[in-house]
Design an enzyme around this catalytic site. Structure first.
Site, PDB file in Angstrom:
ATOM      1  N   HIS A  23       0.867  -1.191  -0.125  1.00  0.00           N
ATOM      2  CA  HIS A  23       0.071  -0.051   0.035  1.00  0.00           C
ATOM      3  C   HIS A  23       0.921   1.145  -0.051  1.00  0.00           C
ATOM      4  CE1 HIS A  23      -3.597  -2.816   0.774  1.00  0.00           C
ATOM      5  NE2 HIS A  23      -2.859  -2.791   2.031  1.00  0.00           N
TER       6      HIS A  23
ATOM      7  N   HIS B  76       3.337  11.143   5.520  1.00  0.00           N
ATOM      8  CA  HIS B  76       2.592  11.077   6.712  1.00  0.00           C
ATOM      9  C   HIS B  76       3.446  10.818   7.751  1.00  0.00           C
ATOM     10  CE1 HIS B  76      -1.403  10.579   4.439  1.00  0.00           C
ATOM     11  NE2 HIS B  76      -0.946  12.056   4.574  1.00  0.00           N
TER      12      HIS B  76
ATOM     13  N   THR C 179      -6.350   7.253   6.376  1.00  0.00           N
ATOM     14  CA  THR C 179      -6.564   7.361   5.026  1.00  0.00           C
ATOM     15  C   THR C 179      -6.739   5.991   4.488  1.00  0.00           C
ATOM     16  OG1 THR C 179      -4.524   7.696   4.402  1.00  0.00           O
ATOM     17  CG2 THR C 179      -5.818   9.698   4.754  1.00  0.00           C
ATOM     18  N   THR C 180      -6.529   5.005   5.243  1.00  0.00           N
ATOM     19  CA  THR C 180      -6.593   3.634   4.910  1.00  0.00           C
ATOM     20  C   THR C 180      -7.499   2.896   5.776  1.00  0.00           C
ATOM     21  OG1 THR C 180      -4.445   3.343   6.285  1.00  0.00           O
ATOM     22  CG2 THR C 180      -4.230   3.668   3.998  1.00  0.00           C
TER      23      THR C 180
ATOM     24  N   HIS D  75       5.375   7.379   6.067  1.00  0.00           N
ATOM     25  CA  HIS D  75       5.212   6.547   4.759  1.00  0.00           C
ATOM     26  C   HIS D  75       4.731   7.787   3.759  1.00  0.00           C
ATOM     27  CE1 HIS D  75       1.187   6.542   6.873  1.00  0.00           C
ATOM     28  NE2 HIS D  75       0.891   6.944   5.758  1.00  0.00           N
TER      29      HIS D  75
ATOM     30  N   HIS E 290       2.504   8.860  -0.078  1.00  0.00           N
ATOM     31  CA  HIS E 290       1.196   8.679  -0.836  1.00  0.00           C
ATOM     32  C   HIS E 290       1.606   9.589  -2.390  1.00  0.00           C
ATOM     33  CE1 HIS E 290      -1.150   6.946   2.101  1.00  0.00           C
ATOM     34  NE2 HIS E 290      -0.728   7.751   2.972  1.00  0.00           N
TER      35      HIS E 290
END
Ligand SMILES: [Zn+2]
Length: 253
Positions: free
Chosen positions: A92, A136, A204-205, A117, A119
């Site tokens: 992810h 993030h 957000t996951t 991590h 995005h």
């Protein structure tokens, strides 16, 4: 929207009214989710009972940030000193885990840094603007089991030397995790000017847990076109969730 000015004490009271405690991390059966096809973000809420908030939540992230309150937000106190330990490609995102000892102080609360991590493109937008990359930093306050995220945007420009260290060590295959050969100087992934937007949101996951204190840095850092491309290639597809409704939330800057 016209900006209004409110006092910090009123702000604290208002924010706590809309604040819900984050639930415990989910355990047990693992439900597969992703960013494409049948398991993409518009389906998350249907994939598992545990993911219901992804479709029913009223404080979901990411959002298009349009601040509606101007206040003198206190500076976030960053204490980013502990070592980064390992780096994972979990399918992810690319995630760097951090040893205990680093934290932030925000709103009079201390949150311990767990991991950071990335995005692509950015998940949050600022006044309608999307960025090619967003980091993030995920923090947790264990005694209240609540989370705080600090988000940093990247715009296309010069190569970022810290990202380069991370990209050079990231596993190319999903479900791989390796020890870092070279520690990451992740404190340098914060802009010098640390003005920020503050609002309540969610992961957000999945499971889209709410009660997350969001802090989005206003000033972006730079990443080269090649660095942005390399991350997308390793992920195979964008890994950003769609923009969510702001509903009754207050956003301050
Ligand atoms: Zn994230």
């Amino acid at each position: 929207m016209k900006k209004q000015t409110i006092s910090l004490s009123l702000l604290a009271a208002t924010l706590s009214l809309t604040f819900a405690t984050a639930s415990a991390e989910e355990h047990g059966k693992v439900t597969h989710w992703g960013y494409t096809g049948d398991v993409s973000s518009e389906h998350w809420g249907e994939l598992s009972d545990k993911f219901k908030l992804c479709s029913t939540g009223k404080n979901q992230s990411p959002i298009d940030i349009k601040s509606n309150f101007d206040v003198d937000l206190p500076k976030i106190k960053f204490n980013y000193t502990s070592k980064s330990t390992d780096i994972a490609n979990n399918g992810h995102t690319i995630q760097v885990d951090v040893a205990s000892g680093s934290n932030i102080e925000s709103d009079g609360k201390t949150f311990e840094l767990k991991q950071f991590h990335f995005h692509t493109p950015s998940e949050n937008k600022i006044n309608g603007k999307s960025f090619p990359l967003e980091a993030h930093f995920v923090h947790r306050m264990s005694h209240e089991n609540t989370y705080a995220v600090v988000a940093v945007m990247f715009e296309e420009g010069d190569e970022n030397p810290v990202l380069e260290e991370i990209w050079n060590q990231m596993p190319k295959k999903a479900s791989e995790k390796v020890s870092l050969d070279k520690a990451i100087d992740y404190a340098k992934l914060l802009p010098e000017d640390q003005d920020y937007y503050r609002f309540n949101g969610s992961f957000t996951t999945p499971p889209c847990t709410e009660g997350v204190y969001w802090h989005v840095m206003k000033k972006p850092l730079s990443a080269s076109k090649a660095q942005i491309k390399k991350f997308l290639e390793v992920m195979h597809h964008p890994n950003n969730r769609d923009i969510q409704d702001i509903d009754a939330r207050i956003i301050v800057e």
